[in-house]
Design a protein around this motif. Structure first.
Motif, short mmCIF file in Angstrom:
data_model
loop_
_atom_site.label_atom_id
_atom_site.label_comp_id
_atom_site.label_asym_id
_atom_site.label_seq_id
_atom_site.Cartn_x
_atom_site.Cartn_y
_atom_site.Cartn_z
N ALA A 126 0.87 -1.18 0.00
CA ALA A 126 0.00 0.00 0.00
C ALA A 126 0.90 1.23 0.00
O ALA A 126 1.08 1.92 1.00
CB ALA A 126 -0.91 -0.02 1.22
N ALA A 127 1.49 1.50 -1.15
CA ALA A 127 2.53 2.52 -1.26
C ALA A 127 2.42 3.23 -2.60
O ALA A 127 1.73 2.76 -3.51
CB ALA A 127 3.91 1.87 -1.13
N THR A 128 3.10 4.34 -2.73
CA THR A 128 3.04 5.13 -3.96
C THR A 128 4.16 4.78 -4.93
O THR A 128 4.37 5.48 -5.92
CB THR A 128 3.10 6.63 -3.64
OG1 THR A 128 4.33 6.91 -2.96
CG2 THR A 128 1.92 7.05 -2.77
N VAL A 129 4.88 3.71 -4.65
CA VAL A 129 5.91 3.18 -5.56
C VAL A 129 5.69 1.68 -5.70
O VAL A 129 5.00 1.06 -4.88
CB VAL A 129 7.34 3.43 -5.04
CG1 VAL A 129 7.63 4.92 -4.99
CG2 VAL A 129 7.53 2.80 -3.66
N ARG A 130 6.28 1.11 -6.74
CA ARG A 130 6.14 -0.33 -6.94
C ARG A 130 7.06 -1.07 -5.98
O ARG A 130 8.29 -0.96 -6.06
CB ARG A 130 6.48 -0.70 -8.38
CG ARG A 130 6.33 -2.19 -8.65
CD ARG A 130 6.60 -2.54 -10.09
NE ARG A 130 6.38 -3.95 -10.34
CZ ARG A 130 6.46 -4.52 -11.53
NH1 ARG A 130 6.76 -3.79 -12.60
NH2 ARG A 130 6.24 -5.82 -11.67
N ARG A 131 6.46 -1.84 -5.09
CA ARG A 131 7.23 -2.74 -4.23
C ARG A 131 6.25 -3.73 -3.60
O ARG A 131 5.09 -3.42 -3.36
CB ARG A 131 8.00 -1.98 -3.16
CG ARG A 131 7.19 -1.35 -2.06
CD ARG A 131 8.09 -0.95 -0.88
NE ARG A 131 7.32 -0.44 0.24
CZ ARG A 131 7.13 0.83 0.50
NH1 ARG A 131 7.65 1.76 -0.29
NH2 ARG A 131 6.41 1.20 1.56
N PRO A 132 6.73 -4.96 -3.33
CA PRO A 132 5.85 -5.95 -2.73
C PRO A 132 5.62 -5.66 -1.25
O PRO A 132 6.33 -4.86 -0.64
CB PRO A 132 6.60 -7.27 -2.92
CG PRO A 132 8.04 -6.86 -2.98
CD PRO A 132 8.05 -5.51 -3.65
N ALA B 64 -2.50 10.34 -4.90
CA ALA B 64 -2.55 10.10 -6.35
C ALA B 64 -1.48 10.92 -7.07
O ALA B 64 -0.81 10.42 -7.98
CB ALA B 64 -3.94 10.43 -6.88
N ARG B 65 -1.32 12.17 -6.67
CA ARG B 65 -0.30 13.02 -7.30
C ARG B 65 1.11 12.48 -7.02
O ARG B 65 2.00 12.57 -7.88
CB ARG B 65 -0.42 14.45 -6.79
CG ARG B 65 -1.71 15.15 -7.20
CD ARG B 65 -1.70 16.61 -6.77
NE ARG B 65 -3.05 17.16 -6.80
CZ ARG B 65 -3.76 17.49 -5.73
NH1 ARG B 65 -3.23 17.35 -4.51
NH2 ARG B 65 -4.97 17.98 -5.85
N GLU B 66 1.31 11.94 -5.83
CA GLU B 66 2.62 11.38 -5.50
C GLU B 66 2.94 10.18 -6.40
O GLU B 66 4.07 10.01 -6.85
CB GLU B 66 2.65 10.96 -4.03
CG GLU B 66 4.01 10.50 -3.55
CD GLU B 66 4.02 10.22 -2.05
OE1 GLU B 66 4.75 9.30 -1.64
OE2 GLU B 66 3.30 10.93 -1.31
N ILE B 67 1.92 9.36 -6.68
CA ILE B 67 2.12 8.24 -7.61
C ILE B 67 2.49 8.77 -8.99
O ILE B 67 3.43 8.28 -9.63
CB ILE B 67 0.84 7.37 -7.68
CG1 ILE B 67 0.66 6.60 -6.37
CG2 ILE B 67 0.89 6.41 -8.86
CD1 ILE B 67 -0.63 5.82 -6.29
N ASN C 189 -3.50 -1.70 -8.11
CA ASN C 189 -3.42 -2.57 -6.95
C ASN C 189 -3.10 -1.78 -5.68
O ASN C 189 -3.70 -2.01 -4.62
CB ASN C 189 -2.37 -3.66 -7.17
CG ASN C 189 -2.72 -4.57 -8.33
OD1 ASN C 189 -3.83 -4.55 -8.84
ND2 ASN C 189 -1.76 -5.39 -8.75
N ALA C 190 -2.18 -0.84 -5.78
CA ALA C 190 -1.81 -0.03 -4.62
C ALA C 190 -2.97 0.85 -4.16
O ALA C 190 -3.26 0.95 -2.97
CB ALA C 190 -0.59 0.83 -4.96
#
Length: 526
Positions: free
Chosen positions: A95-101, A356-359, A438-439
């Motif tokens: 549950a983050a604004t970058v791709r990571r598991p 959303a803007r951070e993503i 997904n996030a």
């Protein structure tokens, strides 16, 4: 928003318990359990339902991660909804604004894509809110709430239907987060989801030593140099390629038809000169009609027989799902949409927009003042959504896309509600990577508006069905007209399920090892 005391009580319950619903949604989301292996998620619902006064049957229909719950407040209408809680392998996202598991896992673990975590909690919140209003206002009736595992393989609902769990309902409310436009903040009108068959073909090489006659004077084969039976892996490979030929030749790339496959089990973990003894491949066929599913299955059976004969194997077909296409009910659709109008579309606040803007910034995009799609906060009348949906479909095609809520449509008047999940606007020509959706489904500030809106809409719809005899009976009359007399009528489709729950297959799951809790593919080394 609401006009009756019961409706005000229900909406007030959702508002007062919004923080709890958010916390519960996040808890299910972080479990990330996948089809037929949702042990912790199902146990969470069972415990919570019992705490709320429901009688709960665990393992309903012979499915360890299913349940059937009931709460009675005297004699009256029986209204139902349900939770789903299965995620998808290979979609583990924080549950983050970058791709990571998620912490301690790899991206290959399970994760929620739709997300079913919020689907289930939206319906659960709606049922609990309706229960609170029924208790306060003394409304008579029964609430039923089902736990439906393995939706991603259309698993549980055909089994529940065939074993009578949906019989005796006066109405069913099905909810799903928006997964495509124009089905956003609306209710299905005519074009419901289609049929689907899912199965696993298992290839077994029982006697590899009998493939060729052994040379005279050779008591044992020369293991690393002798010819060997092709075995199960070769059978699977032949089946896989034949299936692609079927997809290309039998299903044109239009109208929402599809055949998808997944390799489940390989029976040998070394590269020794020995044939693989067992291999499994799963197929799911999504088509508008049962007849089309039967035709595609017939061809897959032929491919399996040929592959087995070619490779010195035998094969088994193990059913995962045989589900019917959906059935419309305009009375139910109109009733639920009017309640959605009363609640209003979800709204995303500044905290959600900042996330959303951070993503967008992390993806190298220029952050937008209004980062969410305008459709997310706009209602779409069912008949207008139907008109847009049908623009690209041939007139003869009655059903479209895939979901097994369709099983419920043949046992009770059913409405299919869609509420907007958080979806981002994109610059022209840009497509967001999958991890973004997904996030957003796991970040409370971005998913909670959908959950609150859906819970209120479901609660108000249940209360209307409990109190408005005229509308409830009108929905039943329409159901009887469309089925030619109701359950067992001349146009009624009986359950297709004639198999046991496929829970013993090698479905991907979390496991406990000496290294701790892991996805079935070891975390170490990735």
């Amino acid at each position: 928003m609401s006009t009756t005391s019961a409706e005000r009580t229900a909406c007030g319950w959702v508002d007062e318990n919004a923080a709890a619903l958010s916390r519960w949604t996040s808890e299910i989301w972080h479990k990330g359990e996948t089809a037929w292996r949702e042990y912790e998620s199902a146990a969470w619902y069972v415990e919570r339902l019992r705490a709320e006064g429901f009688e709960v049957e665990e393992g309903s229909g012979g499915m360890p991660t299913a349940f059937a719950a009931e709460w009675r407040n005297g004699d009256g209408p029986v209204i139902a909804s349900y939770a789903e809680y299965d995620g998808v392998p290979g979609n583990c996202q924080a549950a983050a604004t970058v791709r990571r598991p998620r912490e301690g896992l790899t991206e290959y673990a399970g994760g929620h894509t739709d997300p079913h975590s919020a689907l289930g909690m939206s319906a659960f919140g709606g049922v609990l809110a309706a229960k609170a209003a029924m208790e306060r206002e003394g409304l008579k009736g029964t609430l039923k709430f089902f736990g439906e595992p393995a939706e991603k393989v259309r698993g549980s609902k055909p089994i529940h239907a065939a074993r009578g769990y949906y019989d005796g309902l006066d109405a069913m409310i099905s909810f799903h987060p928006c997964y495509m436009l124009p089905l956003c903040n609306t209710v299905n009108w005519d074009t419901h989801c289609g049929a689907a068959y899912a199965m696993v073909y298992r290839f077994i090489c029982d006697e590899p030593e009998t493939w060729l006659k052994r040379a005279e004077g050779q008591p044992i084969p020369q293991a690393h140099s002798a010819v060997r039976a092709p075995g199960a892996n070769d059978a699977l490979f032949a089946m896989y390629n034949s299936g692609k030929a079927l997809r290309d030749s039998m299903l044109p790339h239009m109208g929402g038809w599809s055949i998808s496959e997944a390799i489940l089990t390989a029976g040998q973990a070394t590269a020794d000169n020995l044939p693989a003894r067992i291999a499994e491949i799963q197929y799911i066929i999504r088509v508008p009609t049962v007849e089309m599913a039967e035709q595609a299955t017939m061809m897959l059976d032929r491919f399996a027989a040929a592959a087995a004969q070619l490779t010195h194997c035998r094969y088994e077909r193990i059913w995962v799902s045989k589900s019917r296409p959906g059935l419309a009910n305009h009375v139910m659709a109109d009733l639920v949409y009017k309640k959605l109008e009363a609640v209003g579309a979800p709204r995303w606040g500044e905290k959600a927009k900042a996330i959303a803007r951070e993503i967008q910034a992390n993806l190298g995009l220029e952050p937008m003042t209004e980062p969410f799609l305008p459709d997310c906060e706009r209602l779409m009348p069912p008949e207008e959504a139907e008109r847009i949906l049908r623009r690209d479909l041939p007139p003869s095609q009655v059903n479209y896309t895939s979901d097994d809520y369709t099983e419920m449509c043949w046992h009770a008047p059913t409405a299919r509600l869609y509420i907007a999940r958080p979806m981002l606007s994109a610059p022209a020509g840009y497509a967001y990577p999958d991890w973004v959706m997904n996030a957003l489904g796991g970040i409370p500030e971005t998913i909670d508006p959908m959950t609150v809106c859906a819970a209120k809409t479901i609660a108000l719809s249940i209360l209307e069905l409990m109190q408005n005899d005229e509308r409830r009976l009108a929905a039943k009359r329409e159901f009887e007209e469309r089925t030619g007399g109701g359950i067992g009528g001349s146009q009624w489709l009986a359950p297709l399920c004639d198999y046991d729950p496929p829970v013993n297959l090698r479905w991907p799951e979390y496991v406990e090892t000496r290294r701790g809790r892991e996805w079935w593919m070891p975390t170490a080394g990735y």
